[in-house]
Design a protein around this motif. Structure first.
Motif, PDB file in Angstrom:
ATOM      1  N   LEU A 244      39.522  -7.814-117.816  1.00 23.97           N
ATOM      2  CA  LEU A 244      40.047  -8.962-116.908  1.00 23.97           C
ATOM      3  C   LEU A 244      39.241  -9.917-117.795  1.00 23.97           C
TER       4      LEU A 244
ATOM      5  N   VAL B   6      43.562 -11.699-105.258  1.00 24.88           N
ATOM      6  CA  VAL B   6      43.844 -10.364-105.708  1.00 24.88           C
ATOM      7  C   VAL B   6      44.816  -9.545-104.711  1.00 24.88           C
TER       8      VAL B   6
ATOM      9  N   SER C 110      47.466 -12.263-119.409  1.00 20.51           N
ATOM     10  CA  SER C 110      47.314 -13.063-118.901  1.00 20.51           C
ATOM     11  C   SER C 110      48.440 -13.878-118.538  1.00 20.51           C
TER      12      SER C 110
ATOM     13  N   LEU D 161      44.524 -12.603-109.326  1.00 16.69           N
ATOM     14  CA  LEU D 161      44.240 -11.086-109.659  1.00 16.69           C
ATOM     15  C   LEU D 161      45.698 -10.712-109.632  1.00 16.69           C
TER      16      LEU D 161
END
Length: 724
Positions: A96, A151, A3, A128
């Protein structure tokens, strides 16, 4: 999966036009907005291009510049494994969720995990970054429902299954950016400055392809006395023999020493493409310092991407080239030997990761001091950091070792060492998903090799995790299969058989199926009696007593708890004896015999004092206070309650005392004329109370082969009336 920012992303050059197009794509109105509908899902941005053209670098740069707009962070996942295999949706969703800090249930299927992921992202604004998407289904399965997130995907070509997506297709870098990249990789701008035309010619020979330019700069770094014109002519001479990446790779690969070339091609065997000095030394069979120097040189030449914590990653576009070189230069037996050395080195590091958590002076700590410095850890914190950064690669290593099929012994040792290290550094609820995956891998090996004992152990561990996560029916199937595996192995593993029967009884107790619970506990008790297991006999008498208590069968419950108390007395365990006696008093009270219950309670209190268990003594005093009140002895009730307060005051501040007992209290006692009340009050904690017996121990559920004991949920009502 991570992350935080990717420290291995190369320096960014050019691509300002593409960045602007991506920013505009975020802000443009989608088809749903134009049609007057609310957007049902997140906006998808797509960067398409050939491997090595700079897709990931551009995505990382966009994420870096846009991070402030997404307060819930940037979540990253690669959706293609080294070797070109797509990552299963289940694993991508779980990774995730890990990055979000959301604990996903172990053993959950892909649908459950993706739904959990969407629910976790519903009220968040996150970016993401899904790198190297192999198929549209990988993206659509994890696509958030809320329009607050975005995304950003990279892929080799358009993803036709994703609606309302305009791909940002990458070509070559513009000439100024290409020349700047060559200069940065070559380590000297002077050679570029004195002959800019040659640098432009070199960029043209590389097709302005980012990875080819990087490798061409690496060739210049490896030949400090060569001119840029010489590099341009050398690259141009290879035209027509492959793609620019293939041609520049072969040129740079040819400059390496024989051992350096061998080490480089062996690196494609590294799980998840992640390598460090210890792993490289294991692959090549060399010293760790030498491997460290070689990795540093490879990174300088652009053949590896540096990561935090002295780790490196093999670039995805170079992985197939290295695999081709490995297949051509190394015999299958040599490749297998390299894998075996890698696993053996990893097992030793995982053992050291666990050993550093053991008490000073213990045998594991003494053994740790004899290990080479590169394979040991100075502190538990250092070991925990190493485990956190290497965990995705370690799990990938376990999967690859099991899939190999030729190194099953090492694969089992590796899985066991990883499970033990995880249990030493993380609480059970954090390790449960990883433990589940490891037990599944052990089960695969055991079934392939016909190892009945290990198959039974893996099934028992998986059943425990299924029961913990609220899948009792699945757990029952696991336990029955474990019992069948014990029988297939000749029935000699009575410990596993007892554990399977005990677990079946506990799961039926959780389902409040008291007859079946009592039946399986009875079978386990008979087996313990046949093998003379006195601890198991005492424990299972307590299990049976709890089940009969919740079923309202006072006579059977009283008989079993008295047998448990007698067994613990013979074992000279005064604490467990006191708890069993307290349960006898409880049953007598439920059965409408308050005076007998009071006498038994006094006996339990005496045993607790002999054991020196102050907290148990305090709990029993509170129970006696309630019992005295029920028979009308108000003075005795007040005296016992005051004694309990004094005892609790003594335990305040003691190690491990805080919050362990809280405010002890007696459970609500149903009236003797209403035995069904016991059933209604017992349902939520039946399984734990039935399994805890008299002393709360879950020895029968301790993992046999690999992994750590799973956490147990629900309310655990101890015999002294506490709820934990």
């Amino acid at each position: 999966m991570h992350s935080g920012p990717d420290a291995g992303t190369p320096a960014f050059h050019g691509r300002e036009r593409e960045l602007a197009a991506l920013r505009e794509d975020v802000e443009r109105a989608g088809l749903d907005t134009l049609a007057g509908r609310l957007a049902p899902r997140s906006r998808v941005l797509l960067i398409a291009g050939d491997p090595g053209c700079g897709r990931t670098t551009l995505a990382e740069e966009f994420a870096r510049r846009a991070a402030d707009a997404y307060p819930d962070g940037v979540l990253r996942a690669r959706l293609t494994d080294p070797g070109g295999l797509p990552v299963p949706v289940e694993r991508a969703a779980r990774d995730l969720l890990d990055a979000l800090g959301v604990l996903a249930p172990p053993g959950a299927d892909a649908d459950e995990l993706t739904e959990t992921l969407r629910a976790a992202l519903r009220e968040r604004r996150a970016l993401l970054l899904l790198d190297d998407v192999a198929a549209a289904e990988q993206l659509t399965e994890v696509l958030p429902d809320s329009p607050g997130s975005v995304v950003l995907a990279t892929a080799e070509g358009p993803l036709s299954g994703v609606q309302d997506v305009r791909p940002c297709t990458l070509g070559g870098l513009d000439t100024p950016a290409a020349v700047a990249l060559i200069a940065q990789r070559a380590g000297s701008e002077v050679r570029i400055t004195v002959d800019p035309r040659a640098a432009e010619r070199l960029a043209h020979s590389c097709g302005h392809h980012a990875t080819a330019l990087t490798l061409a700069g690496g060739w210049l770094a490896a030949h400090p006395h060569a001119s840029v014109l010489e590099a341009a002519r050398t690259v141009a001479a290879t035209e027509g023999t492959g793609t620019p990446v293939e041609r520049t790779f072969r040129l740079l690969y040819g400059t390496l020493s024989a051992f350096g070339a061998r080490l480089l091609r062996l690196l494609c065997l590294a799980p998840d493409g992640l390598v460090d000095a210890a792993l490289a030394a294991g692959l090549a069979g060399c010293s760790v310092p030498f491997a460290r120097d070689q990795l540093t040189e490879f990174a300088r030449l652009g053949l590896l991407r540096p990561l935090p914590a002295d780790a490196y990653r093999v670039p995805g576009c170079l992985d197939p080239l290295l695999r081709a070189e490995l297949a051509a230069a190394e015999r299958p037996a040599e490749r297998q030997l390299a894998r075996a050395r890698l696993l053996e080195r990893a097992v030793r590091q995982l053992h050291a990761c666990w050993a550093v958590t053991q008490p000073p002076g213990s045998a594991p700590r003494r053994e740790l001091g004899d290990q080479p410095r590169a394979l040991r850890f100075a502190t538990p914190g250092e070991a925990a950091d190493w485990l956190d950064t290497r965990l995705p690669a370690l799990l990938a290593g376990a999967r690859l070792a099991v899939a190999d099929g030729e190194l099953d012994t090492l694969a089992r040792r590796f899985s066991a060492a990883l499970a033990r290290a995880l249990a030493a550094h993380r609480p059970p609820e954090r390790t449960a998903p990883e433990q589940y995956r490891l037990h599944e891998l052990v089960l695969d090996v055991a079934e392939r090799r016909g190892l009945h004992q290990e198959r039974a152990a893996a099934l028992l561990n998986l059943g425990d995790l299924d029961a913990w996560t609220g899948r009792p029916r699945v757990a029952l199937d696991r336990y029955r299969a474990a019992l069948a595996a014990v029988r297939a192995g000749g029935g000699g593993d009575t410990e596993a058989a007892v554990r399977a029967m005990d677990s079946l009884g506990g799961t039926y107790a959780e389902l409040t199926d008291w007859p079946r619970a009592a039946d399986w506990y009875g079978r386990a008790l008979a087996l313990c009696q046949s093998r003379g297991d006195r601890d198991g006999i005492a424990r299972l008498h307590g299990r049976l007593g709890a089940v009969h208590l919740y079923a309202g069968q006072w006579g059977e419950a009283l008989r079993c708890w008295r047998a448990a108390a007698a067994a613990y007395k013979r074992l000279r365990n005064p604490q467990a004896h006191a708890r069993a006696l307290s349960e006898v008093a409880r049953v007598q009270e439920y059965a409408g015999r308050p005076h007998e219950s009071l006498r038994t309670g006094y006996l339990a209190l005496e045993r607790a004092r002999q054991a020196g268990d102050v907290r148990l003594e305090a709990a029993l005093c509170l129970r006696l206070a309630d019992a005295c009140a029920r028979v009308g002895d108000t003075g005795g009730s007040a005296a016992h309650r005051a004694a309990a307060e004094r005892l609790l005051a003594r335990t305040e501040g003691a190690p491990g005392a805080g919050g362990a007992l809280g405010e002890p209290r007696s459970p609500a006692v149903p009236a003797p004329s209403r035995p069904s009340g016991v059933r209604s009050t017992a349902a939520s904690g039946a399984r734990d109370a039935a399994r805890s017996g008299t002393d709360g121990a879950r020895a029968a559920r301790a993992p046999v082969a690999t992994g750590a004991e799973p956490p147990v949920t629900g309310v655990n009502e101890d015999p002294d009336g506490r709820h934990s």
